[in-house]
Design a protein around this motif. Structure first.
Motif, PDB file in Angstrom:
ATOM      1  N   GLY A   4      41.630  34.563  27.960  1.00 19.79           N
ATOM      2  CA  GLY A   4      41.372  35.902  27.437  1.00 19.79           C
ATOM      3  C   GLY A   4      42.118  36.972  28.204  1.00 19.79           C
ATOM      4  O   GLY A   4      42.654  37.924  27.612  1.00 19.79           O
ATOM      5  N   ILE A   5      42.170  36.822  29.518  1.00 17.31           N
ATOM      6  CA  ILE A   5      42.896  37.793  30.354  1.00 17.31           C
ATOM      7  C   ILE A   5      44.390  37.738  30.060  1.00 17.31           C
ATOM      8  O   ILE A   5      45.057  38.775  29.941  1.00 17.31           O
ATOM      9  N   ASP A   6      44.921  36.526  29.924  1.00 23.15           N
ATOM     10  CA  ASP A   6      46.354  36.382  29.635  1.00 23.15           C
ATOM     11  C   ASP A   6      46.717  36.945  28.264  1.00 23.15           C
ATOM     12  O   ASP A   6      47.872  37.322  28.031  1.00 23.15           O
ATOM     13  N   ALA A   7      45.717  37.007  27.361  1.00 20.87           N
ATOM     14  CA  ALA A   7      45.986  37.510  26.006  1.00 20.87           C
ATOM     15  C   ALA A   7      46.037  39.037  25.933  1.00 20.87           C
ATOM     16  O   ALA A   7      46.480  39.591  24.927  1.00 20.87           O
ATOM     17  N   VAL A   8      45.588  39.696  26.996  1.00 18.48           N
ATOM     18  CA  VAL A   8      45.675  41.163  27.019  1.00 18.48           C
ATOM     19  C   VAL A   8      47.140  41.563  27.149  1.00 18.48           C
ATOM     20  O   VAL A   8      47.839  41.073  28.047  1.00 18.48           O
ATOM     21  N   PRO A   9      47.656  42.423  26.281  1.00 22.20           N
ATOM     22  CA  PRO A   9      49.086  42.785  26.320  1.00 22.20           C
ATOM     23  C   PRO A   9      49.503  43.357  27.673  1.00 22.20           C
ATOM     24  O   PRO A   9      48.731  44.070  28.338  1.00 22.20           O
ATOM     25  N   ALA A  10      50.711  43.034  28.073  1.00 25.74           N
ATOM     26  CA  ALA A  10      51.233  43.512  29.359  1.00 25.74           C
ATOM     27  C   ALA A  10      51.289  45.037  29.408  1.00 25.74           C
ATOM     28  O   ALA A  10      51.209  45.633  30.494  1.00 25.74           O
ATOM     29  N   ALA A  53      50.166  50.519  31.568  1.00 26.36           N
ATOM     30  CA  ALA A  53      49.538  51.824  31.361  1.00 26.36           C
ATOM     31  C   ALA A  53      48.570  52.153  32.484  1.00 26.36           C
ATOM     32  O   ALA A  53      48.501  53.298  32.956  1.00 26.36           O
ATOM     33  N   ALA A  54      47.817  51.131  32.939  1.00 26.14           N
ATOM     34  CA  ALA A  54      46.878  51.348  34.038  1.00 26.14           C
ATOM     35  C   ALA A  54      47.610  51.724  35.317  1.00 26.14           C
ATOM     36  O   ALA A  54      47.178  52.610  36.067  1.00 26.14           O
ATOM     37  N   ARG A  55      48.751  51.052  35.563  1.00 22.58           N
ATOM     38  CA  ARG A  55      49.543  51.398  36.754  1.00 22.58           C
ATOM     39  C   ARG A  55      50.145  52.789  36.620  1.00 22.58           C
ATOM     40  O   ARG A  55      50.215  53.541  37.596  1.00 22.58           O
ATOM     41  N   ILE A 112      41.005  45.840  31.356  1.00 25.88           N
ATOM     42  CA  ILE A 112      41.307  44.430  31.079  1.00 25.88           C
ATOM     43  C   ILE A 112      40.097  43.666  30.536  1.00 25.88           C
ATOM     44  O   ILE A 112      40.158  43.078  29.449  1.00 25.88           O
ATOM     45  N   LEU A 113      38.991  43.663  31.281  1.00 27.02           N
ATOM     46  CA  LEU A 113      37.841  42.853  30.882  1.00 27.02           C
ATOM     47  C   LEU A 113      37.235  43.278  29.545  1.00 27.02           C
ATOM     48  O   LEU A 113      36.830  42.405  28.759  1.00 27.02           O
ATOM     49  N   PRO A 114      37.130  44.589  29.238  1.00 25.75           N
ATOM     50  CA  PRO A 114      36.592  44.951  27.913  1.00 25.75           C
ATOM     51  C   PRO A 114      37.424  44.410  26.748  1.00 25.75           C
ATOM     52  O   PRO A 114      36.909  44.270  25.639  1.00 25.75           O
ATOM     53  N   ARG A 136      38.966  49.630  38.705  1.00 27.16           N
ATOM     54  CA  ARG A 136      38.836  50.290  37.407  1.00 27.16           C
ATOM     55  C   ARG A 136      39.761  49.668  36.366  1.00 27.16           C
ATOM     56  O   ARG A 136      39.432  49.630  35.185  1.00 27.16           O
ATOM     57  N   THR A 137      40.889  49.179  36.804  1.00 26.61           N
ATOM     58  CA  THR A 137      41.791  48.501  35.868  1.00 26.61           C
ATOM     59  C   THR A 137      41.103  47.290  35.252  1.00 26.61           C
ATOM     60  O   THR A 137      41.183  47.059  34.044  1.00 26.61           O
TER      61      THR A 137
END
Length: 225
Positions: free
Chosen positions: A116-122, A127-129, A143-145, A137-138
């Motif tokens: 699931g984590i790997d499926a989150v778009p890069a 954007a978080a960085r 990521i987790l939501p 918070r990232t």
């Protein structure tokens, strides 16, 4: 061949009821441990912390490659009542059973969370960085939501699998449905017999099948998002 005995089939259900709540209790507590610990494993592995990542990988592979029944026995021999502050033997069995189920399935849910984590778009990480969000918070806000809802169907399937593994705990005298029926008919000629075991299997089916329908609905809902 013995004649099918409906009286034995129906008289088994009161004994099944005695162990039903125990079966559900271990399933729910074991699932809670598996979900939380599996998520922790997945996040730590995603951070690529030297040494810790290799240790977690080795632990997960070891647990996944050994039988759950053996793990139950090893924990039962290691976790003695005196180590739990002198708690009762029943408390020891509860701790051992929940820990064995939870840790075993955490090693599977960890890989589900990782997918699931790997499926989150890069772009989400970028954007978080760009916003200079702290690492905590990232993970919690970005990521987790997005990752967790994707894996809910798989987690549900592991809960159903765990429900059907609880009878293994009867080997350490956990009073689940299987142990109750086996004990009641222990003195009978031929043991519990097919009628009693069919009643047990029917009860497991009545528990797991509605759950599998719910999992499929969740899967279709997640896929539609």
């Amino acid at each position: 061949m013995e004649k099918w005995r409906w009286d034995r089939f129906f008289e088994t259900f009161p004994f099944i009821w005695d162990g039903l709540l125990v079966t559900i209790q271990f399933t729910l507590l074991g699932s809670l441990v598996a979900y939380v610990l599996g998520l922790l494993f997945a996040v730590l592995r995603a951070m690529r912390i030297p040494v810790l990542d290799q240790m977690l990988w080795a632990f997960i592979e070891f647990v996944r490659s050994t039988p759950l029944l053996v793990q139950i026995f090893v924990l039962y021999w290691l976790v003695r009542p005196e180590l739990l502050g002198g708690l009762s033997v029943d408390a020891q069995r509860l701790v051992v059973g929940v820990t064995a189920l939870g840790v075993h399935y955490a090693c599977y849910t960890a890989e589900v969370y990782r997918a699931g984590i790997d499926a989150v778009p890069a772009t989400q990480w970028e954007a978080a960085r760009a916003l200079s969000l702290p690492r905590t918070r990232t993970w919690t806000d970005v990521i987790l939501p997005q990752a967790v809802p994707r894996v809910l169907p798989a987690l549900g399937n592991y809960t159903i699998a765990m429900l059907k593994e609880v009878p293994l705990l009867s080997s350490i005298v956990v009073l689940d449905m299987v142990y109750q029926v086996k004990t009641v008919y222990a003195a009978s000629s031929g043991g519990a017999g097919p009628e009693a075991w069919f009643a047990v299997g029917l009860t497991f089916f009545a528990l797991s099948y509605p759950c599998s329908i719910l999992v499929r609905k969740v899967q279709s809902r997640v896929g539609a998002v």
